[in-house]
Design an enzyme around this catalytic site. Sequence first.
Site, PDB file in Angstrom:
ATOM      1  CB  THR A  11      43.133 -28.751  44.722  1.00 53.36           C
ATOM      2  OG1 THR A  11      43.251 -30.332  44.573  1.00 53.36           O
ATOM      3  CG2 THR A  11      42.169 -28.250  46.004  1.00 53.36           C
ATOM      4  CG  PHE A  37      42.837 -23.940  47.345  1.00 56.03           C
ATOM      5  CD1 PHE A  37      43.225 -24.110  48.563  1.00 56.03           C
ATOM      6  CD2 PHE A  37      43.022 -24.446  46.218  1.00 56.03           C
ATOM      7  CE1 PHE A  37      44.441 -25.107  47.809  1.00 56.03           C
ATOM      8  CE2 PHE A  37      43.375 -25.027  45.960  1.00 56.03           C
ATOM      9  CZ  PHE A  37      45.204 -26.283  46.699  1.00 56.03           C
TER      10      PHE A  37
END
Length: 376
Positions: A259, A261
């Site tokens: 992921t 960020f």
Amino acid sequence: MTVTEEIQALREGIDGLDRELLELLNRRMDYARRIGEIKARHGIDPFDPAREEAICRCLTARNRGPLSDESVRAIYREILAASRILQQPLGVAFLGPEWTYSHLAAISLFGHNARYVPHRTLIDVFDALNKNLAHIALVPVENSLEGGIAQTMDLLYERPVVIVRECYLEIAHCLAGRGGEVAAVKRIYGHPHALAQCRRWVFENLRHAELHESASTAQAAQHAAKDPEGAAICSLQAACHHGLKILAERVEDHSGNTTRFFALGHRKNAPTGHDKTSILFAVPDKPGALYTALEPFARWQLNMTRIESRPNRLMPWQYLFFSDFEGHRDDPQIEDSLQALSERTSFLKILGSYPRSDPMKPIRFDFEKVRFGGEN
Ligand SMILES: C=C(O[C@@H]1C=C(C(=O)O)C=C[C@H]1O)C(=O)O
């Protein structure tokens, strides 16, 4: 010389170096404190992410081992955090509760020595920054398997924020419960994304378990801690924090689950020579509009690393394009492309230029260290 004597002699070497290191670290802190005083006198933001990244990049370039570059970065993450705290503790808002992947991403960027404040929703995280309750808002942007995080993209459009850092975090899920074995688990708690990422593993190993959606992976761990027949899909850190036993590791269906960020702030970064720029734009409704808008980027050979569209919620059936490319907004070619883009688009927002991270080298948290600190 006995083995003990041999080790003792080497330890004396280490003790001497540690004393020198401490002395040097304190001298470093003294410089940082003095810089902090100058910044405070002139109302300058104490936190300078571009300078911090330039320091880490310069040190890893000089590093000849045996320390790995990751270790150099990890050590400096904490040195910089300790240095910042002498100027002003950095307030970081993130999507809580504690030990969500957002929390881990925040720690990977700003070290353990920051004021981390968990919030219940992404809107609250953005609000904390916009109301000056935090210096930084840490938000998930996209996942390598699930794609863009719609709510973050919408808020990036609506709110006056600047991207100051990016980071890629490896998402490694485990199944954790209060005890027993995998086969005894009757209920699985998980964030919908986490459940989706482990669908095949759950089908093969726990086909008859009930699935319960939680607001976050950390909240799933909280629920599992109260249910003797339940288990959570969460990070090892969340499991350890809630005193859960690890029943199975790496239960995600695809390796390389990462992921991305963003750390959001208010201030523009200076160039580091190794940056990425994110923009958001809309094009007029006519043939070739997107091609025309992007043509200057191709002409300058700028490397576009992402383009993704979202429906514009204020204007039905119109689209917003989120795009990232290598370089800093102050680089002449990018300035020129952005100028041309502003003339060819119906809307343009420059979300920020920030030090570039490598998606193929995501941050990995040290499993053994976590297990050592937990119950297992
Ligand atoms: C000391 C400074 O302030 C902060 C601390 C830094 C450091 O310890 O090296 C670097 C950048 C800033 O976030 C600075 O701006 O140089």
